[in-house]
Design an enzyme around this catalytic site. Structure first.
Site, PDB file in Angstrom:
ATOM      1  CB  THR A   1       2.853  -5.298   4.929  1.00 42.41           C
ATOM      2  OG1 THR A   1       4.204  -4.703   5.609  1.00 42.41           O
ATOM      3  CG2 THR A   1       3.317  -6.647   4.546  1.00 42.41           C
ATOM      4  CG  ASP A   2      -1.806  -2.977   5.600  1.00 43.70           C
ATOM      5  OD1 ASP A   2      -1.923  -3.342   4.646  1.00 43.70           O
ATOM      6  OD2 ASP A   2      -2.712  -3.222   6.479  1.00 43.70           O
TER       7      ASP A   2
ATOM      8  CG  ASP B   1       4.088  -5.322  -3.615  1.00 42.91           C
ATOM      9  OD1 ASP B   1       3.091  -5.030  -3.058  1.00 42.91           O
ATOM     10  OD2 ASP B   1       4.237  -6.360  -4.460  1.00 42.91           O
TER      11      ASP B   1
HETATM   12  N1  AG3 Z   1       1.126  -5.793  -1.058  1.00 44.06           N
HETATM   13  C1  AG3 Z   1       0.213  -5.742   0.015  1.00 44.06           C
HETATM   14  C2  AG3 Z   1      -0.752  -4.809   0.311  1.00 44.06           C
HETATM   15  C3  AG3 Z   1      -1.217  -4.655   1.541  1.00 44.06           C
HETATM   16  C4  AG3 Z   1      -2.445  -5.425   1.845  1.00 44.06           C
HETATM   17  N2  AG3 Z   1      -2.983  -5.033   3.106  1.00 44.06           N
HETATM   18  C5  AG3 Z   1      -3.989  -5.624   3.890  1.00 44.06           C
HETATM   19  N3  AG3 Z   1      -4.619  -6.615   3.275  1.00 44.06           N
HETATM   20  N4  AG3 Z   1      -4.295  -5.137   4.834  1.00 44.06           N
HETATM   21  C6  AG3 Z   1       0.757  -6.887  -1.642  1.00 44.06           C
HETATM   22  C7  AG3 Z   1       1.825  -8.131  -1.821  1.00 44.06           C
HETATM   23  C8  AG3 Z   1       1.386  -8.424  -3.217  1.00 44.06           C
HETATM   24  N5  AG3 Z   1       2.269  -8.292  -4.273  1.00 44.06           N
END
Ligand code: AG3
Length: 281
Positions: free
Chosen positions: A164-165, A162
């Site tokens: 970031t990009d 989980d």
């Molecule tokens: N994980 C992030 C996903 C990426 C979102 N990317 C974007 N908005 N460009 C998420 C954290 C939630 N647990």
């Protein structure tokens, strides 16, 4: 951010925005710039380096879909590793499964855990128990997931990324080397899942990650889902070790979960992908 609005700009000027009442918190952590806004209609918004991580109203559209399909496809997911996920939403969903005996969450940025605990109604109680080391089934490790996976002596049934990009600091989590370490630390059978970015706006990153996973895992599946707050559809990649058919989930176990977005009885609807993307994969 503009007046009364927060907009995340994706490549080519595609924006996803929320009307906001105010910014509640802002800090530069050791790793990234973290902001929390109060939105008009979606609760609080967590932003890292200008990218939307979640809105409280609708975060389940991401967390349920990241967690339950793999958990219900695995015959007995008792040991689970979460990499990233500092807001606690992913681990919250993992712990809904009674089969889980031990879950480890490795988050690099303590600042995300602290701000989520203080400001967000996502997994407050869980984060408090993790911080106080009072959660019997789960452990929080503040550290680098890449390093952890290389060095740990533990083995897991399910590994969930989980992050970031797949651009910037999390890029390493989408590399062939990292997939090899994950494969090695999976039990047989084992399942790996990662979020893999916006189908339309990170198509080449999705394809690269898919191809790298294909070199490592016994089988690789892709799927997509509309996530509230992200440039949807959003993509997910699943890597399999051993004999598991990710197209089938245990509907009996699913009955015990209270779900709003992911529909196990319509599991097959996950596998939608625009034709031109499918043909590139
Ligand atoms: N994980 C992030 C996903 C990426 C979102 N990317 C974007 N908005 N460009 C998420 C954290 C939630 N647990």
């Amino acid at each position: 951010a503009e007046d009364n609005a927060f907009i995340e700009w994706y490549p080519r000027g595609y924006g996803v925005g929320f009307k906001v009442k105010r910014r509640l918190f802002e800090t530069q952590t050791q790793y990234q710039r973290l902001e929390i806004y109060e939105t008009e209609g979606f609760g609080k918004l967590l932003v890292l380096d200008g990218t939307v991580q979640l809105v409280e109203v609708g975060e389940e559209s991401y967390h349920e879909v990241l967690v339950h399909p793999v958990m219900l496809a695995h015959p007995k997911p008792s040991r689970v590793l979460v990499i990233g996920g500092g807001d606690g939403g992913t681990l919250r969903e993992v712990l809904k499964h009674g089969e889980v005996e031990r879950a480890v969450m490795v988050e690099i940025d303590e600042g995300v855990v602290e701000a989520s605990y203080l400001y967000l109604d996502v997994a407050k109680d869980l984060l408090e128990r993790l911080i106080k080391k009072e959660e019997p089934r789960a452990e929080l490790i503040i550290g680098d997931g890449v390093k952890y996976l290389k060095e740990t002596g533990e083995r897991f049934d399910v590994i969930i990324v989980d992050s970031t990009d797949p651009v910037g600091p999390a890029k390493l989590l989408f590399s062939e080397d990292f997939y090899r370490d994950a494969y090695e630390k999976l039990n047989d059978p084992g399942l790996y899942i990662t979020q893999a970015g916006s189908v339309y706006l990170f198509t080449s990153e999705l394809i690269d990650a898919y191809r790298a996973m294909k070199k490592v895992f016994d089988r690789v599946y892709y799927f997509s889902f509309p996530v509230i707050g992200y440039a949807s559809p959003w993509s997910f990649l699943v890597g399999v070790k051993g004999d598991v058919d990710f197209r089938k989930v245990d509907l009996e176990r699913a009955k015990g979960l209270k779900l709003y977005y992911y529909d196990p009885e319509r599991h097959e609807t996950l596998f939608q992908m625009p034709k031109y993307v499918r043909e590139l994969l």
